[in-house]
Scaffold this active site. Structure first.
Site, PDB file in Angstrom:
ATOM      1  N   LYS A 201       2.167  13.819  -4.120  1.00 19.59           N
ATOM      2  CA  LYS A 201       2.806  14.640  -5.163  1.00 19.59           C
ATOM      3  C   LYS A 201       1.916  15.786  -5.665  1.00 19.59           C
ATOM      4  CE  LYS A 201       5.686  10.873  -6.595  1.00 19.59           C
ATOM      5  NZ  LYS A 201       5.896   9.789  -7.532  1.00 19.59           N
TER       6      LYS A 201
ATOM      7  N   GLY B 154      -1.990   9.475 -12.234  1.00 22.01           N
ATOM      8  CA  GLY B 154      -1.704  10.196 -11.000  1.00 22.01           C
ATOM      9  C   GLY B 154      -0.388  10.944 -11.119  1.00 22.01           C
TER      10      GLY B 154
HETATM   11  P1  ATR Z   1       1.515   8.823  -7.473  1.00 20.50           P
HETATM   12  O1  ATR Z   1       1.761  10.226  -7.122  1.00 20.50           O
HETATM   13  O2  ATR Z   1       2.584   7.960  -6.916  1.00 20.50           O
HETATM   14  O3  ATR Z   1       1.314   8.579  -8.929  1.00 20.50           O
HETATM   15  P2  ATR Z   1      -1.321   9.033  -7.056  1.00 20.50           P
HETATM   16  O4  ATR Z   1      -1.237  10.401  -7.602  1.00 20.50           O
HETATM   17  O5  ATR Z   1      -2.122   8.788  -5.816  1.00 20.50           O
HETATM   18  O6  ATR Z   1       0.128   8.446  -6.729  1.00 20.50           O
HETATM   19  O7  ATR Z   1      -1.834   8.091  -8.267  1.00 20.50           O
HETATM   20  C1  ATR Z   1      -2.131   6.745  -8.065  1.00 20.50           C
HETATM   21  C2  ATR Z   1      -2.548   6.122  -9.401  1.00 20.50           C
HETATM   22  O8  ATR Z   1      -2.866   4.745  -9.181  1.00 20.50           O
HETATM   23  C3  ATR Z   1      -3.792   6.738 -10.034  1.00 20.50           C
HETATM   24  O9  ATR Z   1      -3.681   6.639 -11.436  1.00 20.50           O
HETATM   25  C4  ATR Z   1      -4.907   5.835  -9.476  1.00 20.50           C
HETATM   26  O10 ATR Z   1      -6.091   5.808 -10.271  1.00 20.50           O
HETATM   27  P3  ATR Z   1      -7.276   6.890 -10.017  1.00 20.50           P
HETATM   28  O11 ATR Z   1      -6.847   8.134 -10.739  1.00 20.50           O
HETATM   29  O12 ATR Z   1      -8.489   6.275 -10.593  1.00 20.50           O
HETATM   30  O13 ATR Z   1      -7.351   7.092  -8.531  1.00 20.50           O
HETATM   31  C5  ATR Z   1      -4.239   4.505  -9.563  1.00 20.50           C
HETATM   32  N1  ATR Z   1      -4.838   3.546  -8.636  1.00 20.50           N
HETATM   33  C6  ATR Z   1      -4.753   3.559  -7.297  1.00 20.50           C
HETATM   34  N2  ATR Z   1      -5.426   2.509  -6.773  1.00 20.50           N
HETATM   35  C7  ATR Z   1      -5.956   1.816  -7.815  1.00 20.50           C
HETATM   36  C8  ATR Z   1      -6.746   0.639  -7.954  1.00 20.50           C
HETATM   37  N3  ATR Z   1      -7.113  -0.062  -6.877  1.00 20.50           N
HETATM   38  N4  ATR Z   1      -7.070   0.224  -9.192  1.00 20.50           N
HETATM   39  C9  ATR Z   1      -6.692   0.917 -10.295  1.00 20.50           C
HETATM   40  N5  ATR Z   1      -5.943   2.039 -10.226  1.00 20.50           N
HETATM   41  C10 ATR Z   1      -5.581   2.494  -9.023  1.00 20.50           C
END
Ligand code: ATR
Length: 267
Positions: free
Chosen positions: A72, A135
Site C-alpha cells: 500500500k 502501516g
Molecule cells: P498494511 O499495508 O496491510 O498495513 P504494512 O504497511 O506492511 O501492511 O504494515 C504492517 C504492520 O504490521 C506494521 O504496523 C508492522 O509494524 P512495523 O511498522 O514495526 O513494521 C506490523 N507488523 C508486522 N509484523 C509484525 C510483527 N512480527 N510484530 C509486530 N508488528 C508487526
C-alpha cells in the site's frame, strides 16, 4: 460471470495472495449489478512491483488495481496522483488507470473499516480506541477514527517512531490532541483494533496480551483469513465482542467498484 473481449480487468496486487478474500465479495457484487468487469488476484513480490506497475500502465483492458499487504505504501509512491486521505497519508489501497496509462490512487481502508463497523451496529464516536499497527491499513483506519471524533486514539506499533509520527501528523491535520503513541496494552480502552499483519500466519504470536483487554471491550481485526483469528478467539473467550476482518472489505466493496468502474451504468 460472462467474460468477453470487453471485460474490464482489475488486478488485486498482494504478496502473498493466497489469503485474499476480496474477489469473493467483489466479483459477486459487480456481477449482480450487471457490470462487465472482473477482479483477479496477482501475487507480486515487493521487488518486482515497479516492473509490474510499468507493464500495467500499458494494459488497455485494465480498469485499475486493488492493493493489499505489503504494497500500500509503495503503490502510493508509484501513482501519478493521489486523492483525499491517500494524499495526506501517502498510502493507497486502490488506483484507477486512466486511458492514457496514468494511475490515480485513493485510500478506502479507513472509510471501509468504519462502514463495516457501522454495518455491524458499532459506532466509534466518543470511544477510547487502541489501534495496533502504523502501516498502510492502520494509517487509513486511524485517519477515519479521528475524523469520526473518537474520544481518544492510542497507536501502538512495533516500530514506535512510526506510531509517534502518525499521531503527530493526525493531531496537526485535525487540530486536536487526542492521538498519542502508546503500548499494546488494553487498559481502559473500550475498543481495540488489530491493524498489524500479525495473525496472518498460523504460527504468529498474538499482537496483544488478551488479558490486558477489558472483558466488555469491542475487539476488531483487519486480518480476514482466518475468519476468526487467534486473537479474536482469545478475546471472545474473555467475553469481548468481536469484529471480523472481513467487514473491512464488505464495508468498502461498493466504494471500490464505483471508483474503479465509475457510477453504475457508466461501464
Ligand atoms: P498494511 O499495508 O496491510 O498495513 P504494512 O504497511 O506492511 O501492511 O504494515 C504492517 C504492520 O504490521 C506494521 O504496523 C508492522 O509494524 P512495523 O511498522 O514495526 O513494521 C506490523 N507488523 C508486522 N509484523 C509484525 C510483527 N512480527 N510484530 C509486530 N508488528 C508487526
Amino acid at each position: 460471470m460472462n467474460i468477453d473481449g470487453r471485460t474490464r480487468v482489475i488486478v488485486h496486487l498482494a504478496y502473498p495472495s493466497t489469503h485474499l478474500r476480496t474477489p469473493s465479495f467483489f466479483n459477486p457484487l459487480i456481477e449482480q449489478q450487471g457490470r462487465n468487469a472482473v477482479l483477479v488476484p496477482w501475487q507480486v513480490s515487493p521487488e518486482n512491483l515497479p516492473k509490474v506497475w510499468d507493464a500495467l500502465r500499458l494494459c488497455e483492458s485494465l480498469a485499475g488495481v486493488i492493493v493489499t499487504i505489503p504494497h500500500k505504501t509503495d503503490v502510493a509512491g508509484l501513482c501519478d496522483e493521489l486523492e483525499g486521505a491517500a494524499r495526506f497519508l501517502q498510502v493507497s489501497n486502490v488506483a484507477r488507470r486512466t486511458e492514457d496509462g496514468r494511475f490515480i490512487g485513493r485510500m478506502y481502508d479507513g472509510p471501509g473499516y468504519l462502514q463495516g463497523l457501522r454495518n455491524e451496529g458499532h459506532e466509534m464516536r466518543g470511544r477510547r480506541v487502541l489501534l495496533l499497527g502504523a502501516g498502510g491499513a492502520a494509517t487509513g483506519i486511524a485517519h477515519s477514527l479521528v475524523e469520526e471524533k473518537v474520544e481518544r486514539l492510542t497507536i501502538a506499533n512495533r516500530t514506535r517512531s512510526k506510531a509517534e509520527d502518525l499521531a503527530a501528523k493526525l493531531n496537526t491535520e485535525f487540530g486536536t490532541d487526542i492521538v498519542s503513541a502508546g503500548e499494546a496494552v488494553g487498559g481502559d480502552h473500550d475498543v481495540v483494533i488489530n491493524a498489524t499483519s500479525v495473525g496472518l500466519k498460523a504460527d504468529d504470536p498474538l499482537p496483544i496480551d488478551p488479558d490486558s483487554i477489558q472483558s466488555d471491550a469491542l475487539v476488531g481485526e483487519v486480518i480476514m483469513q482466518p475468519d476468526v483469528t487467534a486473537l479474536l478467539e482469545a478475546v471472545r473467550a474473555r467475553g469481548c465482542t468481536i469484529h471480523k476482518g472481513k467487514h473491512m472489505i464488505t464495508g468498502q466493496t461498493q466504494l471500490l467498484a464505483d471508483f474503479l468502474l465509475g457510477p453504475l451504468g457508466a461501464d
